[in-house]
Design a protein around this motif. Structure first.
Motif, short mmCIF file in Angstrom:
data_model
loop_
_atom_site.label_atom_id
_atom_site.label_comp_id
_atom_site.label_asym_id
_atom_site.label_seq_id
_atom_site.Cartn_x
_atom_site.Cartn_y
_atom_site.Cartn_z
N TYR A 1 98.12 -99.21 18.41
CA TYR A 1 98.79 -99.39 19.69
C TYR A 1 99.24 -100.85 19.76
N ARG A 2 100.53 -101.06 19.88
CA ARG A 2 101.11 -102.41 19.93
C ARG A 2 100.62 -103.27 18.76
N ASN A 3 100.71 -102.71 17.57
CA ASN A 3 100.34 -103.38 16.33
C ASN A 3 98.87 -103.77 16.24
N GLN A 4 98.03 -103.18 17.06
CA GLN A 4 96.59 -103.39 16.97
C GLN A 4 95.94 -102.10 16.51
N SER A 5 94.94 -102.23 15.66
CA SER A 5 94.24 -101.08 15.14
C SER A 5 93.04 -100.74 16.03
N PHE A 6 92.87 -99.45 16.28
CA PHE A 6 91.73 -98.93 17.06
C PHE A 6 91.08 -97.81 16.27
N TRP A 7 89.82 -97.56 16.57
CA TRP A 7 89.06 -96.56 15.84
C TRP A 7 88.27 -95.72 16.83
N ILE A 8 88.40 -94.40 16.73
CA ILE A 8 87.55 -93.47 17.48
C ILE A 8 86.52 -92.96 16.49
N SER A 9 85.25 -93.16 16.81
CA SER A 9 84.18 -92.75 15.90
C SER A 9 83.03 -92.15 16.70
N ARG A 10 82.05 -91.63 15.96
CA ARG A 10 80.87 -91.07 16.62
C ARG A 10 79.66 -91.20 15.72
N ASN A 11 78.51 -91.17 16.34
CA ASN A 11 77.25 -91.08 15.63
C ASN A 11 76.30 -90.27 16.50
N LYS A 12 75.03 -90.24 16.15
CA LYS A 12 74.08 -89.41 16.91
C LYS A 12 73.91 -89.86 18.35
N ASN A 13 74.30 -91.11 18.65
CA ASN A 13 74.15 -91.65 20.01
C ASN A 13 75.36 -91.46 20.90
N GLY A 14 76.50 -91.11 20.34
CA GLY A 14 77.68 -90.91 21.17
C GLY A 14 78.99 -91.17 20.46
N TYR A 15 80.03 -91.40 21.26
CA TYR A 15 81.39 -91.61 20.79
C TYR A 15 81.81 -93.03 21.13
N TYR A 16 82.69 -93.59 20.29
CA TYR A 16 83.07 -94.99 20.44
C TYR A 16 84.57 -95.17 20.31
N LEU A 17 85.11 -96.05 21.13
CA LEU A 17 86.50 -96.48 21.05
C LEU A 17 86.44 -97.96 20.74
N THR A 18 86.89 -98.33 19.55
CA THR A 18 86.73 -99.71 19.07
C THR A 18 88.06 -100.33 18.72
N ARG A 19 88.26 -101.56 19.20
CA ARG A 19 89.41 -102.37 18.77
C ARG A 19 88.96 -103.09 17.51
N VAL A 20 89.65 -102.87 16.40
CA VAL A 20 89.17 -103.32 15.10
C VAL A 20 89.16 -104.83 14.97
N ARG A 21 90.17 -105.54 15.45
CA ARG A 21 90.30 -106.98 15.16
C ARG A 21 89.10 -107.80 15.61
N ASP A 22 88.47 -107.41 16.71
CA ASP A 22 87.32 -108.18 17.18
C ASP A 22 86.08 -107.32 17.39
N SER A 23 86.16 -106.08 16.94
CA SER A 23 85.06 -105.11 17.04
C SER A 23 84.63 -104.83 18.47
N TYR A 24 85.53 -105.06 19.44
CA TYR A 24 85.20 -104.72 20.83
C TYR A 24 85.10 -103.20 20.93
N SER A 25 83.96 -102.72 21.43
CA SER A 25 83.70 -101.29 21.43
C SER A 25 83.27 -100.81 22.81
N GLN A 26 83.77 -99.63 23.17
CA GLN A 26 83.34 -98.94 24.38
C GLN A 26 82.58 -97.70 23.93
N SER A 27 81.46 -97.40 24.57
CA SER A 27 80.66 -96.26 24.14
C SER A 27 80.60 -95.20 25.24
N PHE A 28 80.49 -93.94 24.80
CA PHE A 28 80.51 -92.79 25.70
C PHE A 28 79.54 -91.74 25.17
#
Length: 73
Positions: free
Chosen positions: A20-47
């Protein structure tokens, strides 16, 4: 892929990288939940669920659905 397909695939456990606007993002998951992460600075939101990620996750104050036409997968 359309927005509804992305939601379904994430709910089934798939992970995605997108841009999005030349920035990379990652949607991932593990046993604790789902994550939306901005790759450049590893800013992550958890759900607890994928639905929460799509409802409450924000990029520049907007949901993924609101930004969908500008997102590149």
């Amino acid at each position: 892929m359309d927005y509804e397909e992305l939601k379904q695939r994430v709910a089934m456990g798939e992970e995605f990288q997108f841009y999005y606007r030349n920035q990379s993002f990652w949607i991932s998951r593990n046993k604790n939940g789902y994550y939306l992460t901005r790759v450049r600075d590893s800013y992550s939101q958890s759900f607890k669920t994928s639905n929460e990620l799509f409802v409450d996750g924000r990029i520049d104050g907007k949901s993924i659905q609101e930004l969908w036409k500008e997102i590149e997968i």
